[in-house]
Scaffold this motif. Sequence first.
Motif, PDB file in Angstrom:
ATOM      1  N   GLU A  61       0.847  -1.195   0.000  1.00  0.00           N
ATOM      2  CA  GLU A  61       0.000   0.000   0.000  1.00  0.00           C
ATOM      3  C   GLU A  61       0.882   1.246   0.000  1.00  0.00           C
ATOM      4  N   VAL A  62       0.494   2.233  -0.781  1.00  0.00           N
ATOM      5  CA  VAL A  62       1.191   3.521  -0.770  1.00  0.00           C
ATOM      6  C   VAL A  62       0.656   4.323   0.409  1.00  0.00           C
ATOM      7  N   GLU A  63       1.431   4.371   1.490  1.00  0.00           N
ATOM      8  CA  GLU A  63       0.994   5.088   2.681  1.00  0.00           C
ATOM      9  C   GLU A  63       1.103   6.596   2.497  1.00  0.00           C
ATOM     10  N   LEU A  91       4.468  11.875  12.341  1.00  0.00           N
ATOM     11  CA  LEU A  91       5.437  10.806  12.556  1.00  0.00           C
ATOM     12  C   LEU A  91       4.801   9.439  12.364  1.00  0.00           C
ATOM     13  N   HIS A  92       5.521   8.541  11.701  1.00  0.00           N
ATOM     14  CA  HIS A  92       5.096   7.150  11.620  1.00  0.00           C
ATOM     15  C   HIS A  92       5.312   6.489  12.981  1.00  0.00           C
ATOM     16  N   SER A  93       4.640   5.377  13.198  1.00  0.00           N
ATOM     17  CA  SER A  93       4.701   4.730  14.513  1.00  0.00           C
ATOM     18  C   SER A  93       6.129   4.362  14.904  1.00  0.00           C
ATOM     19  N   HIS A  94       6.962   3.963  13.927  1.00  0.00           N
ATOM     20  CA  HIS A  94       8.345   3.584  14.250  1.00  0.00           C
ATOM     21  C   HIS A  94       9.230   4.798  14.518  1.00  0.00           C
ATOM     22  N   ASP A  95       8.757   5.998  14.199  1.00  0.00           N
ATOM     23  CA  ASP A  95       9.521   7.219  14.461  1.00  0.00           C
ATOM     24  C   ASP A  95       9.175   7.856  15.804  1.00  0.00           C
ATOM     25  N   PRO A 129      -5.911   4.393  13.966  1.00  0.00           N
ATOM     26  CA  PRO A 129      -4.631   3.782  14.375  1.00  0.00           C
ATOM     27  C   PRO A 129      -3.424   4.254  13.578  1.00  0.00           C
ATOM     28  N   GLU A 130      -3.620   4.815  12.389  1.00  0.00           N
ATOM     29  CA  GLU A 130      -2.500   5.273  11.574  1.00  0.00           C
ATOM     30  C   GLU A 130      -2.350   6.792  11.586  1.00  0.00           C
ATOM     31  N   GLY A 131      -3.204   7.484  12.339  1.00  0.00           N
ATOM     32  CA  GLY A 131      -3.167   8.937  12.293  1.00  0.00           C
ATOM     33  C   GLY A 131      -3.957   9.461  11.104  1.00  0.00           C
ATOM     34  N   LEU A 132      -3.905  10.767  10.891  1.00  0.00           N
ATOM     35  CA  LEU A 132      -4.671  11.396   9.817  1.00  0.00           C
ATOM     36  C   LEU A 132      -3.830  11.474   8.551  1.00  0.00           C
ATOM     37  N   ILE A 133      -4.205  10.678   7.549  1.00  0.00           N
ATOM     38  CA  ILE A 133      -3.545  10.660   6.242  1.00  0.00           C
ATOM     39  C   ILE A 133      -4.595  10.980   5.188  1.00  0.00           C
ATOM     40  N   LYS A 134      -4.386  12.025   4.418  1.00  0.00           N
ATOM     41  CA  LYS A 134      -5.360  12.469   3.429  1.00  0.00           C
ATOM     42  C   LYS A 134      -4.676  12.788   2.100  1.00  0.00           C
ATOM     43  N   THR A 135      -5.497  12.959   1.077  1.00  0.00           N
ATOM     44  CA  THR A 135      -5.019  13.339  -0.249  1.00  0.00           C
ATOM     45  C   THR A 135      -5.470  14.759  -0.551  1.00  0.00           C
ATOM     46  N   GLY A 136      -4.560  15.567  -1.095  1.00  0.00           N
ATOM     47  CA  GLY A 136      -4.955  16.933  -1.423  1.00  0.00           C
ATOM     48  C   GLY A 136      -3.753  17.834  -1.656  1.00  0.00           C
TER      49      GLY A 136
END
Length: 241
Positions: A78-80, A110-114, A130-137
């Motif tokens: 998946e393209v995160e 930050l990603h979870s590993h960061d 669980p992954e935080g707020l990721i959006k397109t725009g």
Amino acid sequence: MKYLFLLCVSFLLWSGEAQSAVQSLSPDFSMVGSFNLQKNASGKYLPQIGPLEIGVAAPIDPYSSAFAIISFESGVAEVEEGYMKLHALPLGLQLRLGKMRVDFNHLNQLHSHDLPFVEYPRYLLDYFGPEGLIKTGAELAYLLPFDFYSEVKMQWLTGDADPSFASEHELMGLKWKNFFEVLDGGGVEVGFSQLQGINPSNTPTFNYQTQITGFNVRFKYMTGLTSYLIFNNEWAWSHRD
């Protein structure tokens, strides 16, 4: 013989410049994975492989660059994150286009590993998932002409549903970040964030709004060449119709 020598020198100079240009446009790769122990239903701890993330960053030309994070988990890719950044727009503006981690407070980027701790921040989990707020725009940034670092970002976003916002609806954001040098080797970041969009409980008749306001303070002090002390605190308030 003289012309042959000049021709050879010219070819070597041209090939060196071409190789340098190719190297400057070559992408940088990184890879991050996680290994952990997870308790199963019988109470035994078993080894587990977490998601594997591959990062790719590369300049497109002197005025733009591209960045992507590709995640592999359970055989699914998946393209995160995947966006392009324009660095030299008129009036000193910068533009980011694509799928990105939204610049809200500090930890959401930050990603979870960061993260500097094990558990994911509870308010990000409750508000954004669980992954935080990721959006397109699109995200437009402007550096204010102050004596200290002060940047304003305006965001126009959309994407999949999360606990706070509905799927495929417009989401508007604002971020104001300031940095002050307070000690030799130390500084304080103060930020204000605002998000507004349609909440997940919208109906065909009414578009109920969700508004989330954030405020963060972060202090970082270098205690050595590779060691530092960080104090970070974030607040967020959510109002939903």
